[in-house]
Design a protein around this motif. Sequence first.
Motif, short mmCIF file in Angstrom:
data_model
loop_
_atom_site.label_atom_id
_atom_site.label_comp_id
_atom_site.label_asym_id
_atom_site.label_seq_id
_atom_site.Cartn_x
_atom_site.Cartn_y
_atom_site.Cartn_z
N UNK A 186 14.09 13.41 5.89
CA UNK A 186 13.98 14.13 4.62
C UNK A 186 13.57 13.19 3.49
N UNK A 187 14.20 12.03 3.39
CA UNK A 187 13.87 11.08 2.32
C UNK A 187 12.46 10.52 2.51
N UNK A 188 12.10 10.18 3.75
CA UNK A 188 10.75 9.66 4.00
C UNK A 188 9.71 10.70 3.59
N UNK A 189 9.93 11.95 3.98
CA UNK A 189 8.95 12.99 3.67
C UNK A 189 8.83 13.28 2.19
N UNK A 190 9.92 13.18 1.46
CA UNK A 190 9.90 13.51 0.03
C UNK A 190 9.44 12.37 -0.86
N UNK A 191 9.83 11.13 -0.51
CA UNK A 191 9.69 10.04 -1.48
C UNK A 191 8.92 8.82 -0.98
N UNK A 192 8.70 8.68 0.32
CA UNK A 192 8.05 7.47 0.84
C UNK A 192 6.63 7.80 1.27
N UNK A 193 5.77 8.06 0.30
CA UNK A 193 4.42 8.50 0.58
C UNK A 193 3.58 7.36 1.17
N UNK A 194 2.64 7.75 1.98
CA UNK A 194 1.68 6.81 2.58
C UNK A 194 2.38 5.72 3.39
N UNK A 252 0.81 -1.22 0.00
CA UNK A 252 0.00 0.00 0.00
C UNK A 252 0.84 1.26 0.00
N UNK A 253 2.09 1.16 0.45
CA UNK A 253 2.97 2.32 0.46
C UNK A 253 3.26 2.80 -0.95
N UNK A 254 3.57 4.09 -1.07
CA UNK A 254 3.85 4.68 -2.38
C UNK A 254 5.23 5.33 -2.33
N UNK A 255 6.25 4.53 -2.49
CA UNK A 255 7.63 5.01 -2.49
C UNK A 255 8.06 5.23 -3.94
N UNK A 256 8.44 6.43 -4.25
CA UNK A 256 8.71 6.78 -5.65
C UNK A 256 9.80 5.91 -6.26
N UNK A 257 10.79 5.51 -5.47
CA UNK A 257 11.94 4.79 -6.00
C UNK A 257 11.74 3.28 -6.05
N UNK A 258 10.64 2.74 -5.53
CA UNK A 258 10.49 1.30 -5.29
C UNK A 258 10.69 0.46 -6.55
N UNK A 294 17.86 2.41 3.35
CA UNK A 294 17.84 2.40 1.88
C UNK A 294 16.61 3.15 1.37
N UNK A 295 16.76 3.80 0.20
CA UNK A 295 18.04 4.04 -0.47
C UNK A 295 18.73 5.25 0.15
#
Length: 343
Positions: free
Chosen positions: A201-209, A92-98, A235-236
């Motif tokens: 910072x990374x969680x807030x920018x790229x690891x949505x939901x 369900x997570x929305x991580x841009x880099x996944x 990671x990453x």
Amino acid sequence: MKAAFRYKRIYFERDALNYPLGREILQRLQNDGHVIEFLQSHNRVTGIPGESPREAFFQGKNTLVVGVRRSLDFAGCKPSAHYQLPLVTGCEGICEYCYLNTRLGKKPYTRIYVNLDEILQQAQKYITGRTPEVTVFEAASTSDPVAVEPYTGILARAIEFFAGQELGYLRFVTKFPYVHSLLGLDHRGHTRIRFSINSDKVIGRYEHRTPGLDQRLEGLAAVLHAGYPAGVIIAPVILEQGWQKDYLDLLQQMAGIIPSSFYPHIEMEVISHRFTRRARSNIVEVFPETGLPMEETADRKFKYGQFGYGKFVYSDEKLTEMKDFFGANVNKLFPGSRINYII
């Protein structure tokens, strides 16, 4: 503990109701107020809307499918385990880099498999076939099974199964803190629970939901207190301006939550950011405003991976700097813990 996320649509394969777990999940979801639809055939999910790549992606992420795992051939899972344990697919997570963004299609829904007894019986065959060697299974290669554990209870049953296997071990990684139902189990040290963490910072920018760093570290502390072998995957690691301070803050926050007596039970894995051209194309389609660093510049080099495709990783100079930083600070802040690799 209830899951924080509610799917917009939930589909059941009718065959799923032939299994006790399927009926249990159906009851839990209905009790929680979800409306259930039934699929007309196995593995044919046609009701998810979405015309553009972005719309299709997010509609898929809002969809849950409960079905039966037909193939009982387990894929390999090197280097972390011998085999994947196929309990859940998707997240369900929305991580841009996944990396799953390139593996689960344009509408990446989450799928739960209810024929758990058959899956565990197959795991038993793999364990028996490798006797007298130990066999390790990874339950999170293509999913985050903890995210749906409040609906399924599937990890709890798998943990109890592996507790009875002299030569079988389970491991999985998660970003979600829904571990309360696992804490009282007699796991006998045969399951390692790892948390995927990153800088705020990374969680807030790229690891949505996904939950924040503090919630993940609280989950890590809880499983350590329950006697589980544990670990973290950082990671990453994104080497942008100020990264040393961001990741030192992360390590110090973790050291402030985890008692030093638990350090010998923690394994760490540190993985730098990398991307493929295919992944970049998919990411930009879904996240056109992404800030992920995916330029083919001098601080990147092209490298062939173990599966034969090429990817862009940081330059040797950058990687050496990252390895020196984490090696020194982990050893200083977490004496007795083990770093499996920094790559």
